[in-house]
Scaffold this active site. Structure first.
Site, PDB file in Angstrom:
ATOM      1  N   GLU A   1       2.345   5.013  -4.145  1.00  0.00           N
ATOM      2  CA  GLU A   1       2.255   5.916  -5.309  1.00  0.00           C
ATOM      3  C   GLU A   1       3.571   6.645  -5.636  1.00  0.00           C
ATOM      4  OE1 GLU A   1      -1.338   4.569  -3.916  1.00  0.00           O
ATOM      5  OE2 GLU A   1      -0.006   5.856  -2.750  1.00  0.00           O
TER       6      GLU A   1
ATOM      7  N   ASP B   1       0.857  -1.179   0.000  1.00  0.00           N
ATOM      8  CA  ASP B   1       0.000   0.000   0.000  1.00  0.00           C
ATOM      9  C   ASP B   1       0.901   1.240   0.000  1.00  0.00           C
ATOM     10  OD1 ASP B   1      -2.233   1.605   0.181  1.00  0.00           O
ATOM     11  OD2 ASP B   1      -2.857   0.902   2.154  1.00  0.00           O
TER      12      ASP B   1
ATOM     13  N   ASP C   1      -9.059   3.820  -1.879  1.00  0.00           N
ATOM     14  CA  ASP C   1      -9.993   4.215  -0.826  1.00  0.00           C
ATOM     15  C   ASP C   1     -11.304   4.745  -1.407  1.00  0.00           C
ATOM     16  OD1 ASP C   1      -7.910   3.524   0.808  1.00  0.00           O
ATOM     17  OD2 ASP C   1      -7.232   5.574   1.135  1.00  0.00           O
TER      18      ASP C   1
END
Length: 829
Positions: free
Chosen positions: A426, A423, A501
């Site tokens: 990015e 996670d 999300d």
């Protein structure tokens, strides 16, 4: 004309031919005749360098750099840059050059420089805009293409909005590729977590695609600036794109995934149901969740641990108070049929004396500042209750750093962890407003150092690559399972993807359909959203409807954020618990079918979650349809997308279709108003389909020896194949699998089902083979391999070793022992 004056003429042409470019832009004007090097034509002058190369008969690559030479030929996305002899011929003239392959004719006009792609017979597929063509200003490059009113555009990976990126009434879309942490994003949010600079254009059912292999912050305009133009480009790096011909959408997807790689076959347990939240802790809570699944008889395979299992939100640690004995916990859960996946974010704490930080520093494995010092920034470890500190970031563009990172996962595997969740990659950084790494941060870039602007979009993909390759090295006989939030084109080779999300509302439920259809077209078949939504909390009805849709997500996981109400299948009262149990049971009944379709995806690149246009490209009604989808070629799923719905409209393409739950027959090529109840969402089966199922099990470890149920839907002639293997391990690559063909032939009242000999060396555990035949009349004789079977009532057939019966709903049910050789089942009128 002297070379020095050509750019001036190019700008003049632009202003005369159409809307002007932005100030300072120039368009490629006259280029001298090219030189040829093998399968490439190269054009050079003061404007820059262009190379047009034939990759395959249906694939052509175009590279442009506004400089004296092209740069390093390097790609993080492409794994097969050459497809063998393309059978190309080259005709170089003074005014134009023509490249011919068995599939394409590429015409390159020299003055001004423009390209057109056509079929071998001359049908124009794509053409540069005559006025703009390829343009540049400084290091920025862009190409403008013709966009016809009857062309539809799909793909771009993980994007919000409609499936057809022409938009409503040809209003168009504009997209940016820049992986971004976008909590509670909306339908108008762009970009979000994943960048896939690939798209497909379809006109009248004929398709071709484009892949822009540039990792900078690329942008795409699909008829947004001007209805008749499609453009794409990048602020730096080469304009490096591939034209990929079809002619069918499936052909385009297959060729694109051959170019960029395909999803590896996942372990079968990863296709079961997953339960997650932010976060399950302490250990007693995890055990409570596991016990409830088993006591309530709700199937599940995986429990996930979010960051609260860590010591101070630091990866490669366990909180000793919350999880005092991880190996024992993993062993106990495994005995219950559960596997555990842990989150591992790529931002270890800067903590001298800690083995991860120390070994990474010693191996020179971290991203740097421009001055050569290690880049540091706040992420989750900076919010720790004890000893908060900034994080450092592995430089995944450095092969030795990827190897170092991958080796760290021995920490988890030795404890019994089954899979890894990457996670925040990015990368997300708690520095506002950009919320990401500094753009001048330095990366090795596999020996050609560069900054974050070029690496940002591939950081997540290379993080998941390092994780996947590390797991593969540490457990060489097993199939790694990795889930990632951020990735890039080609990232399907390393990890499943979930779109971050999302929000607990009906709009987000509906939005997953065009998003996952677009991701499948863009090479990513292993996808699934947080069921019930991550941000906020769903109503009982919304959660049930989302779970019913999630049965057909390739990756099926419930997840929710910190502080929300419980979001387990039993959290909404006994009535909804029963509905939710039945939805998950349906997933487990369909696991043979799910595994079969996912194997196809791993082998061909054709996704499991399919827009209808992929199977029915010649049907105009499918071209913009994005509130229903196909799972594999034969199951049409029409989710319930609004609250308190008593019915919904469902479009069925050509042919006959059968209601999966009730058996009703429907005519295709028309829209039907279908009644719905809370018990299920509409699912239809294409006539002629073979649907492979099994009895309900509580986890995939119980599948061996279960009867294989084959639902046979009517057609005069149809066939299908079933793939099976042990569900884990890599022996299937050496032929340890079983694949066999099923064929039905109906002639008058006679039905014959031919089952071929199993291919491959693997064999299933001894089991029954049960055929559930629809649309058959009352048979006078049922036989297998010429031997008649006895007829029983339903209870008698359950006890018998072999035989047949007619069920209350009109099915002819035939039960035999499974076998490995070929045989024929016949139903005589």
């Amino acid at each position: 004309m002297p070379i020095a004056r050509r750019p001036c003429l190019a700008v003049l042409v632009i202003f005369l031919g159409g809307a002007p470019l932005h100030a300072g832009w120039a368009s490629l004007g006259s280029m001298p005749s090219p030189s040829r090097d093998g399968r490439t034509l190269a054009f050079h002058d003061a404007q820059g360098t262009v190379a047009v190369s034939v990759v395959a008969p249906e694939i052509v690559r175009v590279r442009f750099s506004p400089g004296p030479a092209l740069g390093r030929d390097h790609s993080y996305a492409v794994v097969k840059p050459v497809f063998g002899d393309p059978g190309a011929t080259f005709d170089v003239g003074a005014a134009q050059s023509i490249i011919r392959t068995p599939a394409l004719r590429v015409t390159i006009r020299h003055d001004p420089f423009r390209l057109e792609f056509a079929t071998a017979s001359g049908e124009s597929l794509d053409a540069d805009d005559p006025a703009r063509g390829i343009g540049f200003v400084g290091a920025e490059t862009r190409v403008w293409k013709r966009l016809r009113d009857d062309e539809h555009v799909y793909g771009f990976g993980e994007k919000t909005g409609r499936l057809d990126k022409r938009g409503r009434n040809l209003g168009g879309y504009g997209f940016v590729m820049w992986n971004s942490d976008t909590y509670a994003y909306g339908d108008d949010t762009d970009p979000i977590y994943v960048s896939v600079p690939f798209f497909m254009v379809m006109r009248g059912g004929r398709a071709h695609g484009f892949f822009l292999d540039n990792t900078f912050r690329t942008s795409f305009d699909v008829g947004r600036e001007r209805q008749d133009l499609l453009s794409f480009g990048a602020p730096a790096g080469e304009l490096d794109y591939y034209f990929i011909d079809g002619p069918t959408p499936k052909d385009v997807v297959s060729r694109y995934t051959e170019l960029t790689g395909r999803m590896p076959l996942p372990p079968r347990w990863a296709l079961g149901y997953h339960q997650c939240r932010y976060s399950y802790y302490p250990e007693s809570r995890v055990r409570f969740i596991a016990d409830n699944f088993r006591q309530r008889r709700i199937p599940a395979d995986v429990i996930w641990l979010d960051i609260h299992y860590e010591d101070g939100y630091n990866p490669f640690t366990w909180d000793p108070a919350r999880f005092p004995d991880p190996p024992r916990l993993m062993k106990d859960l495994r005995a219950q049929g559960f596997r555990v996946v842990t989150i591992v974010d790529p931002h270890p704490k800067k903590q001298p004396g800690w083995w991860v930080y120390d070994t990474g520093l010693a191996a020179d494995s971290f991203v740097k500042n421009p001055d050569g010092s290690v880049y540091e920034a706040p992420v989750w470890p900076s919010n720790a209750e004890r000893e908060p500190r900034p994080s450092v970031f592995p430089d995944f563009t450095k092969p030795s750093a990827r190897e170092w990172w991958g080796g760290l996962f021995k920490f988890y595997l030795d404890a019994g962890v089954a899979g890894i969740w990457n996670d925040m990659n990015e990368p997300a950084v708690f520095v506002e407003p950009a919320h990401t790494m500094a753009l001048d941060a330095r990366h090795d870039n596999e020996g050609q150092p560069t900054d974050e602007r070029e690496i940002h979009n591939v950081y997540g993909m290379l993080n998941s690559r390092a994780t996947f390759e590390g797991l593969a090295r540490l457990r060489p006989g097993e199939r790694p399972f990795v889930l990632t939030r951020a990735t890039f084109a080609g990232g399907q080779r390393y990890a499943a993807v979930w779109p971050g999300d999302n929000v607990s509302d009906w709009a987000h439920l509906k939005a997953t359909i065009p998003m996952f259809a677009g991701m499948g077209l863009s090479g990513f078949p292993f996808v699934g959203a947080d069921i019930g939504g991550f941000a906020e909390a769903p109503t009982a009805e919304l959660y049930t409807r989302w779970l019913q849709l999630g049965v057909f997500y390739p990756f099926m996981r419930t997840h929710t954020t910190f502080g929300t109400p419980d979001q387990e299948p039993w959290s909404y009262g006994s009535f909804h618990e029963a509905l939710n149990r039945r939805a998950i049971e349906m997933r487990y009944e369909l696991l043979p079918e799910v595994y079969n379709v996912m194997e196809e995806a791993s082998r061909t690149g054709i996704p499991a979650f399919r827009p209808l246009l992929l199977e029915f490209p010649d049907d105009p009604a499918t071209w913009e349809l994005d509130d229903e989808f196909l799972f594999g070629p034969d199951l049409l799923v029409a989710p319930v997308l609004r609250e308190d719905a008593g019915d919904r409209l469902v479009y069925l393409p050509a042919g006959e279709w059968y209601d999966y739950h009730r058996g009703w027959r429907f005519e295709g090529r028309r829209t039907h108003l279908v009644p719905v109840t809370l018990e299920a969402i509409p699912v239809f089966v294409r006539a002629g389909a073979f649907v492979f199922r099994q009895p309900v099990v509580q986890h995939t470890g119980e599948m061996a020896g279960q009867p294989l149920r084959v639902a046979v839907f009517p057609a005069s002639h149809s066939e299908a194949s079933l793939y099976e293997d042990e569900g884990q391990g890599l022996a299937y690559r050496q032929g340890s699998f079983a694949r066999r063909r099923f064929v039905q032939r109906r002639d008058g009242g006679r039905l014959a089902i031919e089952v071929a000999t199993m291919e491959g060396s693997w064999r299933p555990a001894p089991r029954d083979l049960v055929f559930e035949v629809r649309g058959a009349g009352e048979p006078s004789r049922v036989a297998v391999a010429g031997e008649a079977l006895a007829r029983f009532d339903a209870a008698g057939l359950e006890k018998a070793a072999r035989g047949w019966t007619r069920s209350e709903n009109g099915l002819v049910v035939v039960k035999v022992r499974d076998r490995t050789d070929a045989f024929t089942l016949t139903l005589e009128p």
